[in-house]
Design a protein around this motif. Structure first.
Motif, PDB file in Angstrom:
ATOM      1  N   VAL A 198      -8.117   3.588   0.290  1.00 55.37           N
ATOM      2  CA  VAL A 198      -8.293   2.215   0.751  1.00 55.37           C
ATOM      3  C   VAL A 198      -9.362   2.212   1.834  1.00 55.37           C
ATOM      4  CG1 VAL A 198      -7.185   0.211   1.816  1.00 55.37           C
ATOM      5  CG2 VAL A 198      -5.867   1.698   0.295  1.00 55.37           C
ATOM      6  N   LEU A 222     -10.153  -0.760  -3.003  1.00 54.94           N
ATOM      7  CA  LEU A 222      -9.099   0.166  -3.415  1.00 54.94           C
ATOM      8  C   LEU A 222      -9.664   1.018  -4.536  1.00 54.94           C
ATOM      9  CD1 LEU A 222      -6.050  -2.263  -3.727  1.00 54.94           C
ATOM     10  CD2 LEU A 222      -6.552  -0.723  -1.839  1.00 54.94           C
ATOM     11  N   LEU A 268       0.818  -1.213   0.000  1.00 56.76           N
ATOM     12  CA  LEU A 268       0.000   0.000   0.000  1.00 56.76           C
ATOM     13  C   LEU A 268       0.850   1.260   0.000  1.00 56.76           C
ATOM     14  CD1 LEU A 268      -2.888  -1.011   2.406  1.00 56.76           C
ATOM     15  CD2 LEU A 268      -2.968  -0.780  -0.083  1.00 56.76           C
ATOM     16  N   LEU A 308      -4.947   7.324  -4.167  1.00 58.65           N
ATOM     17  CA  LEU A 308      -5.319   5.953  -3.846  1.00 58.65           C
ATOM     18  C   LEU A 308      -6.062   5.991  -2.517  1.00 58.65           C
ATOM     19  CD1 LEU A 308      -5.095   2.873  -4.458  1.00 58.65           C
ATOM     20  CD2 LEU A 308      -3.157   2.873  -2.883  1.00 58.65           C
TER      21      LEU A 308
END
Length: 82
Positions: A54, A64, A38, A52
């Motif tokens: 999560v 994601l 990650l 990004l």
């Protein structure tokens, strides 16, 4: 998995219904034990002005969401083949 073109950006969403994890309890990246996934994905997305996100919870899977800015080429004419 869903890949979308949304005008000014491209979006990739990946969802799984696996075990999930607590996003607040991620270990720091460590060359001996791994854990770079990650952190490396976030760094790569920042390098290209993307994001990004999560979302996960133990027992509830993981989502994601990657977003990349998109600018069409200035010359939209197809390149001539020789």
């Amino acid at each position: 998995m869903n890949l979308s073109y949304l005008g000014d950006h491209v979006a990739l969403d990946v969802v799984d219904d696996g075990a999930g994890f607590d996003t607040g309890q991620l270990p720091a990246p460590d060359p001996q034990s791994g854990g770079f996934g990650l952190a490396a994905m976030r760094a790569r997305m920042r390098a290209v002005d993307g994001t990004l996100t999560v979302e996960s919870a133990a027992g509830h899977g993981t989502t994601l969401a990657a977003r990349l800015p998109f600018s069409p080429p200035l010359n939209s004419e197809p390149e001539a083949h020789r």
